[in-house]
Design a protein around this motif. Structure first.
Motif, PDB file in Angstrom:
ATOM      1  N   ARG A 279       0.826  -1.209   0.000  1.00 39.80           N
ATOM      2  CA  ARG A 279       0.000   0.000   0.000  1.00 39.80           C
ATOM      3  C   ARG A 279       0.858   1.255   0.000  1.00 39.80           C
ATOM      4  O   ARG A 279       0.483   2.283  -0.575  1.00 39.80           O
ATOM      5  N   PHE A 280       2.009   1.181   0.649  1.00 38.17           N
ATOM      6  CA  PHE A 280       2.910   2.328   0.672  1.00 38.17           C
ATOM      7  C   PHE A 280       3.399   2.660  -0.734  1.00 38.17           C
ATOM      8  O   PHE A 280       3.354   3.828  -1.164  1.00 38.17           O
ATOM      9  N   VAL A 281       3.864   1.669  -1.466  1.00 37.59           N
ATOM     10  CA  VAL A 281       4.375   1.891  -2.817  1.00 37.59           C
ATOM     11  C   VAL A 281       3.274   2.408  -3.732  1.00 37.59           C
ATOM     12  O   VAL A 281       3.478   3.361  -4.508  1.00 37.59           O
ATOM     13  N   VAL A 282       2.084   1.809  -3.639  1.00 39.50           N
ATOM     14  CA  VAL A 282       0.959   2.271  -4.456  1.00 39.50           C
ATOM     15  C   VAL A 282       0.616   3.716  -4.122  1.00 39.50           C
ATOM     16  O   VAL A 282       0.366   4.545  -5.011  1.00 39.50           O
ATOM     17  N   GLY A 283       0.619   4.044  -2.835  1.00 39.80           N
ATOM     18  CA  GLY A 283       0.278   5.406  -2.433  1.00 39.80           C
ATOM     19  C   GLY A 283       1.269   6.432  -2.945  1.00 39.80           C
ATOM     20  O   GLY A 283       0.886   7.504  -3.429  1.00 39.80           O
ATOM     21  N   VAL A 284       2.563   6.125  -2.843  1.00 38.03           N
ATOM     22  CA  VAL A 284       3.583   7.064  -3.317  1.00 38.03           C
ATOM     23  C   VAL A 284       3.480   7.258  -4.830  1.00 38.03           C
ATOM     24  O   VAL A 284       3.615   8.380  -5.333  1.00 38.03           O
ATOM     25  N   CYS A 285       3.230   6.183  -5.553  1.00 39.50           N
ATOM     26  CA  CYS A 285       3.067   6.304  -7.008  1.00 39.50           C
ATOM     27  C   CYS A 285       1.823   7.125  -7.357  1.00 39.50           C
ATOM     28  O   CYS A 285       1.836   7.916  -8.317  1.00 39.50           O
ATOM     29  N   ALA A 286       0.755   6.946  -6.579  1.00 40.09           N
ATOM     30  CA  ALA A 286      -0.455   7.738  -6.821  1.00 40.09           C
ATOM     31  C   ALA A 286      -0.207   9.223  -6.582  1.00 40.09           C
ATOM     32  O   ALA A 286      -0.718  10.087  -7.311  1.00 40.09           O
ATOM     33  N   GLY A 311      -4.864  15.432  -3.221  1.00 37.86           N
ATOM     34  CA  GLY A 311      -4.870  15.164  -1.788  1.00 37.86           C
ATOM     35  C   GLY A 311      -5.402  13.796  -1.406  1.00 37.86           C
ATOM     36  O   GLY A 311      -5.129  13.306  -0.306  1.00 37.86           O
ATOM     37  N   LEU A 312      -6.141  13.149  -2.296  1.00 42.28           N
ATOM     38  CA  LEU A 312      -6.787  11.884  -1.949  1.00 42.28           C
ATOM     39  C   LEU A 312      -5.800  10.768  -1.616  1.00 42.28           C
ATOM     40  O   LEU A 312      -6.144   9.830  -0.894  1.00 42.28           O
ATOM     41  N   SER A 313      -4.601  10.858  -2.126  1.00 43.59           N
ATOM     42  CA  SER A 313      -3.625   9.784  -1.893  1.00 43.59           C
ATOM     43  C   SER A 313      -2.699  10.060  -0.714  1.00 43.59           C
ATOM     44  O   SER A 313      -1.890   9.191  -0.352  1.00 43.59           O
ATOM     45  N   ILE A 314      -2.809  11.225  -0.088  1.00 46.28           N
ATOM     46  CA  ILE A 314      -1.830  11.597   0.932  1.00 46.28           C
ATOM     47  C   ILE A 314      -2.062  10.874   2.256  1.00 46.28           C
ATOM     48  O   ILE A 314      -1.195  10.153   2.762  1.00 46.28           O
ATOM     49  N   ALA A 315      -3.238  11.073   2.873  1.00 40.79           N
ATOM     50  CA  ALA A 315      -3.472  10.504   4.208  1.00 40.79           C
ATOM     51  C   ALA A 315      -3.334   8.988   4.245  1.00 40.79           C
ATOM     52  O   ALA A 315      -2.701   8.452   5.171  1.00 40.79           O
ATOM     53  N   PRO A 316      -3.895   8.233   3.280  1.00 43.77           N
ATOM     54  CA  PRO A 316      -3.682   6.780   3.325  1.00 43.77           C
ATOM     55  C   PRO A 316      -2.205   6.391   3.293  1.00 43.77           C
ATOM     56  O   PRO A 316      -1.783   5.445   3.967  1.00 43.77           O
ATOM     57  N   ALA A 380       8.482   8.154  -6.234  1.00 39.80           N
ATOM     58  CA  ALA A 380       8.001   6.866  -6.740  1.00 39.80           C
ATOM     59  C   ALA A 380       9.161   5.934  -7.053  1.00 39.80           C
ATOM     60  O   ALA A 380       9.114   4.730  -6.748  1.00 39.80           O
ATOM     61  N   LEU A 381      10.224   6.467  -7.644  1.00 41.86           N
ATOM     62  CA  LEU A 381      11.381   5.636  -7.968  1.00 41.86           C
ATOM     63  C   LEU A 381      12.048   5.091  -6.708  1.00 41.86           C
ATOM     64  O   LEU A 381      12.444   3.919  -6.647  1.00 41.86           O
ATOM     65  N   VAL A 382      12.161   5.922  -5.672  1.00 43.05           N
ATOM     66  CA  VAL A 382      12.778   5.475  -4.417  1.00 43.05           C
ATOM     67  C   VAL A 382      11.922   4.396  -3.762  1.00 43.05           C
ATOM     68  O   VAL A 382      12.435   3.375  -3.282  1.00 43.05           O
ATOM     69  N   ALA A 383      10.605   4.594  -3.727  1.00 40.57           N
ATOM     70  CA  ALA A 383       9.716   3.614  -3.103  1.00 40.57           C
ATOM     71  C   ALA A 383       9.772   2.276  -3.826  1.00 40.57           C
ATOM     72  O   ALA A 383       9.812   1.209  -3.193  1.00 40.57           O
TER      73      ALA A 383
END
Length: 424
Positions: A279-286, A311-316, A380-383
């Motif tokens: 979920r972390f990787v998906v969130g950072v890419c989003a 903003g929708l991808s930040i809090a998750p 995204a690349l780092v994640a």
């Protein structure tokens, strides 16, 4: 079915320390943007404004983890109050020197001193972790609630800071931020019943929490994420000024935070399967993808819509990050570990706000949104590159399906990797 949010406040003292945390975190959204607004009004120099904001963020990045390390060893009440007094004194000096037109180097000295501010969000999350240790679902909801509180600060903080600085006097925004910090910290530290007990010296892990390989990935990714936040703050103020509605920047930034707040509220109600690293990787890419529409906007209403979606991808992503920190950092260094993520954000804010300020001065506000876009790609690349480090250390083809099948594989779902340390 009772709300999970109502359930987590069933423990004594939780409502009070969360309320104190709300006040104590208001400066997080008010101080930096308040300094940008103040300096731009007094001097018209966005480069200087961004550089001062960057200095404040870098100072907080250096001092914040050290303050949190002392908290882990000596307790919140003994450490937070003197640190806060130093920060408030420096803020007072910064406002006075800006108002009197003193040399730029004086401004930078006081901005650096103002960075001696504790990471209040980490202190509050450490209290939740102590209360709900071993209860991953409740802790997931508690972390989601604190993300909602964070975004509430970012909804109302910029409105207050920019609004007061433009309507009353330039120093009003940072001044109110300092008041919130003092009230929040002293109220929080008066609540001894919910304060985590300091760990005995013999239980302390040698070295910094940043030796954790997983935490290194989170912190570096958050540097890029912070650059997004810092750049968007500076560029949005400049964009609004170019359109002739500078005060509207606070509303647009509040919409950005509102999107994150709404997503965080929904995310806290979910009990997701699978490991948090995915979920972390998906969130950072989003977050990175959400920077694309900002390159196309040409008006404040369109900018507000684009920022709401961003903003929708930040809090998750933030909630998931806190779960990963608890997995990858020893208990005796939990507050420090959480503060390192804040440090990553602070460093990123410093870099992003400074870079954005120079781009705005050189090429205009519209070009400034290239800065958060580039930062999003880097994050995204780092994640993606660090994904393997975030996986559970003990995962294998036999054991991984069982771990992934547990409800919300957050804190306590996998063995704590105290010995998963490497020298930075």
């Amino acid at each position: 079915m009772p709300s999970p949010y109502r359930a987590i406040f069933g423990r004594p003292g939780t409502k009070t320390f969360s309320a104190a945390g709300l006040l104590g975190r208001m400066p997080l959204s008010m101080m930096s943007i308040g300094i940008v607004t103040m300096i731009s009004q007094l001097t018209g120099r966005y480069g200087l404004a961004g550089a001062l904001s960057a200095t404040l963020a870098l100072s907080a990045a250096v001092l914040g983890p050290q303050i949190s390390r002392l908290v882990d060893r000596h307790g919140q009440s003994r450490v937070l109050r003197p640190a806060t007094l130093v920060s408030i004194a420096a803020v007072a000096g910064l406002l006075l020197s800006a108002q009197q037109g003193w040399p730029d180097w004086v401004l930078f000295v006081f901005a650096a001193g103002a960075g001696c501010v504790p990471s209040i969000g980490s202190m509050i999350r450490a209290r939740w972790a102590e209360i709900y240790r071993g209860s991953p679902r409740e802790l997931h909801t508690a972390y989601a609630w604190e993300s909602i509180v964070d975004e509430t600060c970012f909804i109302f903080g910029p409105i207050l800071s920019i609004g007061l600085s433009t309507a009353w006097f330039p120093e009003a925004g940072p001044l109110l931020a300092a008041v919130f910090l003092a009230v929040g910290v002293f109220w929080l530290t008066a609540q001894r019943r919910t304060e985590p007990v300091p760990h005995p010296r013999e239980l302390h892990v040698k070295g910094s929490a940043l030796r954790s390989r997983g935490l290194q990935v989170l912190v570096v990714t958050f540097v890029a994420t912070g650059a997004i936040f810092g750049a968007i703050d500076v560029v949005t103020v400049a964009f609004a000024e170019e359109t002739g509605h500078k005060a509207a920047a606070s509303v647009v930034l509040a919409v950005y935070a509102l999107g994150s707040c709404a997503a965080g509220a929904v995310f806290g109600l979910l009990h997701l399967r699978g490991h948090a690293s995915r979920r972390f990787v998906v969130g950072v890419c989003a977050i990175a993808v959400s920077m694309v529409p900002l390159q196309l906007v040409d008006s404040l209403p369109l900018l507000a819509v684009a920022l709401f979606l961003a903003g929708l991808s930040i809090a998750p992503t933030m909630v998931t990050t806190m779960a990963l920190v608890e997995e990858h950092v020893p208990r005796s260094q939990l507050t420090e570990g959480m503060s390192w993520t804040s440090t990553g954000l602070a460093v990123g804010v410093a870099l992003g706000s400074s870079a954005a300020g120079w781009v705005v001065d050189a090429a205009g506000a519209a070009r400034g949104y290239l800065v958060p876009a580039a930062a999003g790609v880097l994050g995204a690349l780092v994640a993606l590159a660090g994904y393997r480090r975030l996986r559970p250390k003990a995962a294998s083809p036999v054991t991984e399906p069982a771990a992934a099948g547990t409800p919300s594989a957050h804190a306590g779902a996998v063995p704590r990797p105290q010995d998963e340390q490497s020298v930075v």
